[in-house]
Design a protein around this motif. Structure first.
Motif, PDB file in Angstrom:
ATOM      1  N   ASP A 282     -16.711  94.969  19.281  1.00 35.55           N
ATOM      2  CA  ASP A 282     -16.299  94.620  17.922  1.00 35.55           C
ATOM      3  C   ASP A 282     -14.778  94.750  17.843  1.00 35.55           C
ATOM      4  OD1 ASP A 282     -15.996  97.376  17.960  1.00 35.55           O
ATOM      5  OD2 ASP A 282     -17.712  97.787  16.672  1.00 35.55           O
ATOM      6  N   HIS A 283     -14.262  95.233  16.733  1.00 36.62           N
ATOM      7  CA  HIS A 283     -12.815  95.312  16.557  1.00 36.62           C
ATOM      8  C   HIS A 283     -12.262  96.682  16.954  1.00 36.62           C
ATOM      9  CE1 HIS A 283     -14.596  96.974  12.982  1.00 36.62           C
ATOM     10  NE2 HIS A 283     -13.441  97.268  12.418  1.00 36.62           N
ATOM     11  N   GLY A 284     -12.973  97.390  17.815  1.00 41.10           N
ATOM     12  CA  GLY A 284     -12.503  98.678  18.299  1.00 41.10           C
ATOM     13  C   GLY A 284     -11.598  98.540  19.513  1.00 41.10           C
ATOM     14  N   SER A 285     -10.949  99.635  19.866  1.00 40.39           N
ATOM     15  CA  SER A 285      -9.997  99.627  20.976  1.00 40.39           C
ATOM     16  C   SER A 285     -10.664  99.345  22.314  1.00 40.39           C
ATOM     17  CB  SER A 285      -9.274 100.972  21.042  1.00 40.39           C
ATOM     18  OG  SER A 285      -8.445 101.170  19.922  1.00 40.39           O
ATOM     19  N   LEU A 298     -18.125  89.680  24.722  1.00 40.56           N
ATOM     20  CA  LEU A 298     -18.771  89.004  23.601  1.00 40.56           C
ATOM     21  C   LEU A 298     -18.613  89.895  22.380  1.00 40.56           C
ATOM     22  CD1 LEU A 298     -20.943  88.694  26.261  1.00 40.56           C
ATOM     23  CD2 LEU A 298     -21.848  86.990  24.664  1.00 40.56           C
ATOM     24  N   LEU A 299     -18.449  89.295  21.220  1.00 40.07           N
ATOM     25  CA  LEU A 299     -18.258  90.052  19.995  1.00 40.07           C
ATOM     26  C   LEU A 299     -19.536  90.039  19.169  1.00 40.07           C
ATOM     27  CD1 LEU A 299     -14.669  88.984  18.903  1.00 40.07           C
ATOM     28  CD2 LEU A 299     -15.377  91.066  20.088  1.00 40.07           C
ATOM     29  N   ALA A 300     -20.069  91.230  18.907  1.00 36.49           N
ATOM     30  CA  ALA A 300     -21.237  91.350  18.046  1.00 36.49           C
ATOM     31  C   ALA A 300     -20.844  91.330  16.575  1.00 36.49           C
ATOM     32  CB  ALA A 300     -21.998  92.638  18.365  1.00 36.49           C
ATOM     33  N   ARG A 301     -19.657  91.884  16.282  1.00 38.05           N
ATOM     34  CA  ARG A 301     -19.137  91.860  14.919  1.00 38.05           C
ATOM     35  C   ARG A 301     -17.618  91.818  14.992  1.00 38.05           C
ATOM     36  NH1 ARG A 301     -21.290  95.078   9.917  1.00 38.05           N
ATOM     37  NH2 ARG A 301     -20.336  93.209   9.044  1.00 38.05           N
ATOM     38  N   PHE A 302     -17.011  91.190  13.998  1.00 44.66           N
ATOM     39  CA  PHE A 302     -15.560  91.218  13.886  1.00 44.66           C
ATOM     40  C   PHE A 302     -15.188  90.967  12.433  1.00 44.66           C
ATOM     41  CE2 PHE A 302     -11.133  90.315  14.390  1.00 44.66           C
ATOM     42  CZ  PHE A 302     -10.766  91.157  15.434  1.00 44.66           C
ATOM     43  N   PRO A 303     -14.980  92.040  11.655  1.00 51.12           N
ATOM     44  CA  PRO A 303     -14.658  91.890  10.225  1.00 51.12           C
ATOM     45  C   PRO A 303     -13.200  91.496  10.034  1.00 51.12           C
ATOM     46  CG  PRO A 303     -14.711  94.206  10.833  1.00 51.12           C
ATOM     47  CD  PRO A 303     -15.111  93.448  12.058  1.00 51.12           C
ATOM     48  N   PRO A 312      -3.222  91.874  18.602  1.00 53.74           N
ATOM     49  CA  PRO A 312      -3.923  91.334  19.775  1.00 53.74           C
ATOM     50  C   PRO A 312      -5.431  91.317  19.593  1.00 53.74           C
ATOM     51  CG  PRO A 312      -2.982  93.498  20.254  1.00 53.74           C
ATOM     52  CD  PRO A 312      -2.425  93.064  18.945  1.00 53.74           C
ATOM     53  N   GLY A 313      -5.971  92.231  18.783  1.00 54.97           N
ATOM     54  CA  GLY A 313      -7.395  92.217  18.521  1.00 54.97           C
ATOM     55  C   GLY A 313      -7.834  90.962  17.791  1.00 54.97           C
ATOM     56  N   ALA A 314      -7.012  90.512  16.832  1.00 54.99           N
ATOM     57  CA  ALA A 314      -7.328  89.272  16.132  1.00 54.99           C
ATOM     58  C   ALA A 314      -7.251  88.084  17.077  1.00 54.99           C
ATOM     59  CB  ALA A 314      -6.369  89.090  14.954  1.00 54.99           C
ATOM     60  N   GLU A 315      -6.304  88.114  18.000  1.00 52.97           N
ATOM     61  CA  GLU A 315      -6.231  87.037  18.992  1.00 52.97           C
ATOM     62  C   GLU A 315      -7.471  87.040  19.877  1.00 52.97           C
ATOM     63  OE1 GLU A 315      -3.363  85.259  22.565  1.00 52.97           O
ATOM     64  OE2 GLU A 315      -2.737  87.048  21.455  1.00 52.97           O
ATOM     65  N   LEU A 316      -7.939  88.226  20.255  1.00 55.76           N
ATOM     66  CA  LEU A 316      -9.154  88.314  21.065  1.00 55.76           C
ATOM     67  C   LEU A 316     -10.341  87.697  20.339  1.00 55.76           C
ATOM     68  CD1 LEU A 316     -10.715  89.320  23.554  1.00 55.76           C
ATOM     69  CD2 LEU A 316     -10.949  91.535  22.407  1.00 55.76           C
ATOM     70  N   ALA A 317     -10.421  87.908  19.034  1.00 54.29           N
ATOM     71  CA  ALA A 317     -11.533  87.344  18.265  1.00 54.29           C
ATOM     72  C   ALA A 317     -11.497  85.825  18.249  1.00 54.29           C
ATOM     73  CB  ALA A 317     -11.502  87.886  16.836  1.00 54.29           C
ATOM     74  N   ARG A 318     -10.323  85.248  18.429  1.00 53.84           N
ATOM     75  CA  ARG A 318     -10.221  83.790  18.473  1.00 53.84           C
ATOM     76  C   ARG A 318     -10.532  83.227  19.861  1.00 53.84           C
ATOM     77  NH1 ARG A 318      -5.738  85.219  15.029  1.00 53.84           N
ATOM     78  NH2 ARG A 318      -4.267  85.222  16.786  1.00 53.84           N
ATOM     79  N   VAL A 319     -10.633  84.109  20.848  1.00 51.02           N
ATOM     80  CA  VAL A 319     -10.853  83.675  22.232  1.00 51.02           C
ATOM     81  C   VAL A 319     -12.255  84.036  22.727  1.00 51.02           C
ATOM     82  CG1 VAL A 319     -10.086  83.989  24.627  1.00 51.02           C
ATOM     83  CG2 VAL A 319      -8.394  83.825  22.788  1.00 51.02           C
ATOM     84  N   ALA A 320     -12.701  85.239  22.454  1.00 54.32           N
ATOM     85  CA  ALA A 320     -13.978  85.721  22.982  1.00 54.32           C
ATOM     86  C   ALA A 320     -15.143  85.055  22.240  1.00 54.32           C
ATOM     87  CB  ALA A 320     -14.075  87.231  22.850  1.00 54.32           C
ATOM     88  N   PRO A 321     -16.227  84.724  22.950  1.00 56.00           N
ATOM     89  CA  PRO A 321     -17.392  84.136  22.275  1.00 56.00           C
ATOM     90  C   PRO A 321     -18.093  85.155  21.385  1.00 56.00           C
ATOM     91  CG  PRO A 321     -17.860  84.548  24.602  1.00 56.00           C
ATOM     92  CD  PRO A 321     -16.408  84.816  24.410  1.00 56.00           C
ATOM     93  N   GLY A 342      -9.752  83.973  31.822  1.00 56.15           N
ATOM     94  CA  GLY A 342      -8.968  85.009  32.472  1.00 56.15           C
ATOM     95  C   GLY A 342      -7.503  85.020  32.072  1.00 56.15           C
ATOM     96  N   GLU A 343      -6.865  83.848  32.036  1.00 55.84           N
ATOM     97  CA  GLU A 343      -5.438  83.809  31.715  1.00 55.84           C
ATOM     98  C   GLU A 343      -5.188  84.231  30.266  1.00 55.84           C
ATOM     99  OE1 GLU A 343      -3.681  80.082  32.656  1.00 55.84           O
ATOM    100  OE2 GLU A 343      -4.147  80.208  34.807  1.00 55.84           O
ATOM    101  N   ARG A 344      -6.065  83.824  29.366  1.00 55.84           N
ATOM    102  CA  ARG A 344      -5.875  84.183  27.961  1.00 55.84           C
ATOM    103  C   ARG A 344      -6.133  85.676  27.747  1.00 55.84           C
ATOM    104  NH1 ARG A 344      -8.683  79.757  24.158  1.00 55.84           N
ATOM    105  NH2 ARG A 344      -7.207  80.617  22.653  1.00 55.84           N
ATOM    106  N   TYR A 345      -7.147  86.235  28.453  1.00 52.34           N
ATOM    107  CA  TYR A 345      -7.370  87.671  28.364  1.00 52.34           C
ATOM    108  C   TYR A 345      -6.169  88.431  28.918  1.00 52.34           C
ATOM    109  CZ  TYR A 345     -12.299  87.320  26.995  1.00 52.34           C
ATOM    110  OH  TYR A 345     -13.467  87.086  26.330  1.00 52.34           O
ATOM    111  N   ALA A 346      -5.597  87.936  30.012  1.00 47.91           N
ATOM    112  CA  ALA A 346      -4.428  88.601  30.590  1.00 47.91           C
ATOM    113  C   ALA A 346      -3.269  88.609  29.600  1.00 47.91           C
ATOM    114  CB  ALA A 346      -4.022  87.916  31.890  1.00 47.91           C
ATOM    115  N   ARG A 347      -3.092  87.514  28.873  1.00 52.93           N
ATOM    116  CA  ARG A 347      -2.018  87.465  27.881  1.00 52.93           C
ATOM    117  C   ARG A 347      -2.285  88.452  26.746  1.00 52.93           C
ATOM    118  NH1 ARG A 347      -2.474  82.515  26.132  1.00 52.93           N
ATOM    119  NH2 ARG A 347      -3.436  83.020  24.143  1.00 52.93           N
ATOM    120  N   ILE A 348      -3.529  88.527  26.309  1.00 59.27           N
ATOM    121  CA  ILE A 348      -3.879  89.488  25.259  1.00 59.27           C
ATOM    122  C   ILE A 348      -3.660  90.911  25.767  1.00 59.27           C
ATOM    123  CG2 ILE A 348      -5.781  90.405  23.870  1.00 59.27           C
ATOM    124  CD1 ILE A 348      -6.914  87.505  23.858  1.00 59.27           C
ATOM    125  N   GLY A 349      -4.076  91.181  27.005  1.00 56.55           N
ATOM    126  CA  GLY A 349      -3.887  92.506  27.571  1.00 56.55           C
ATOM    127  C   GLY A 349      -2.431  92.912  27.621  1.00 56.55           C
TER     128      GLY A 349
END
Length: 401
Positions: A282-285, A298-303, A312-321, A342-349
């Motif tokens: 979810d939106h945790g660390s 995969l995101l089960a929840r993202f408020p 970066p968490g909001a960016e992850l929500a736009r990328v992860a299924p 992989g490349e987008r996750y690396a940028r978020i990381g």
């Protein structure tokens, strides 16, 4: 064990580590190696008032650290105070160094924390309600993980900018440095013969994935073959502290009986995260740190309403299924793996820390500057993440078995 009197070596600088919650204690624990083996420095620990501090003494007991009662801490004078939380720290006597207690400063402040009703929500940990009291900035130094955090701080609490310093992120550095140990972690977790690890993690609060476990956990049990998948559940320590250990174990009892491992709140989750093949979060660390590993997310929840849209968490929500309850789980896991960005996750990381591999150097320099001491004559180093222990203790799973 409480320390009821001062036992200080002559000439020692006195450091007070303030633990508000179990999470804060785990975070501050990464600083302790930077102070070890220095007989010029003595470290004391105290538990501060907090709604979720029930697990804090447990984290200190694991360290073997005597605890100074909060009232005694308020009477003491210290050369350095370390904290990852804000409650009560303005009452302590000594220069305060504040650290973040999570990754990416994702969450917006809770409405209950805001002192100006109707004002826009600030970013959690970076607003004036966390950093100022009676019109003054409380920390002598505010340690940040990324240069981008300075811009966020400038929007939320510009008065604190002069004390802010970018040092990096210890958890980022330790995860990245420990990635080559993935096989060892997986072997310790019993993952042999091609068996895969699915880590289900949840932060706390009404928008967390924990609030959907009643629908998710039965699916994990019925749709994933146990001989192919090991499922482990990681629940935020605030959930354990808020509801009580018995209640959380009770809620998860059926899942545990059917083979889902439940990591206890004091477990170091970082090695299982490195070992994981998938993370449902979810939106945790923890979910954000998964972008540093090989795990498909995969995101089960993202408020969205509770998350800083620039984080970066909001960016992850736009990328992860997003996990769907309309399709079979094996199909969705296969999709997440096949479409792994992989490349987008690396940028978020990379947005987690702008000082990769340099937290130890930067943080020790900051601490010793505040202490007024010269640093020890050797390079600081944070140890690799420990290999998990298998089995059970006290009726709770240590790690997947």
């Amino acid at each position: 064990m409480e320390r009821t009197q001062w036992l200080t070596l002559p000439g020692c600088k006195r450091v007070l580590v303030v633990v508000h919650t179990e999470v804060y204690g785990q975070r501050l624990g990464d600083l302790l190696p930077l102070l070890e083996s220095d007989l010029r420095v003595q470290v004391d620990f105290t538990v501060a008032p907090h709604a979720f501090n029930a697990g804090a003494p447990r984290s200190l007991k694991a360290l073997g650290a005597p605890v100074l009662p909060w009232r005694a801490a308020l009477r003491g004078d210290f050369d350095l105070v370390l904290a990852a939380g804000s409650q009560g720290v303005e009452r302590l006597r000594g220069p305060l160094v504040r650290l973040p207690h999570g990754a990416g400063h994702m969450k917006l402040s809770r409405p209950l924390d805001d002192r100006d009703p109707g004002a826009p929500r600030t970013v959690g940990g970076l607003g004036p309600q966390y950093l100022m009291r009676d019109g003054r900035v409380v920390p002598a130094a505010l340690a940040l993980a990324h240069e981008d955090d300075l811009a966020t701080l400038g929007r939320c609490c510009p008065a604190a900018l002069p004390v802010a310093e970018v040092v990096g992120d210890a958890t980022y550095d330790r995860i990245v440095a420990s990635l080559p140990l993935r096989r060892r972690y997986r072997a310790a977790l019993g993952l042999r013969g091609g068996r895969k690890l699915l880590l289900v993690c949840s932060t706390w609060g009404p928008g967390s994935s924990f609030s959907r476990f009643d629908a998710l956990l039965p699916r994990l049990l019925t749709e994933l073959p146990r001989q192919e998948f090991q499922v482990a559940v990681l629940v935020h320590p605030n959930v354990w502290a808020g509801h009580g250990d018995w209640q959380v174990r009770s809620w998860l009892a059926a899942a545990r009986r059917h083979g889902i491992a439940v990591l206890p709140p004091e477990a170091d989750w970082r090695a299982p995260l490195i070992a994981a093949d998938w993370v449902i979060g979810d939106h945790g660390s923890v979910t954000l740190y998964a972008t540093l590993t090989r795990a498909a997310v995969l995101l089960a929840r993202f408020p969205e309403a509770d998350v800083d849209p620039a984080s970066p968490g909001a960016e992850l929500a736009r990328v992860a299924p997003a996990l769907s309850f309309a399709r079979p789980l094996p199909e969705q896991l296969a999709y997440a793996r096949a479409e792994y960005p992989g490349e987008r996750y690396a940028r978020i990381g990379r947005r987690i820390s702008s000082e990769p591999g340099r937290f130890g150097r930067n943080a020790r320099r900051l601490l010793y500057r505040v202490l007024g001491l010269g640093e020890p004559a050797y390079a600081p180093a944070l140890p690799p993440l420990p290999v998990p222990r298998r089995g059970a203790r006290g009726g709770r799973d240590e790690v997947p078995a």
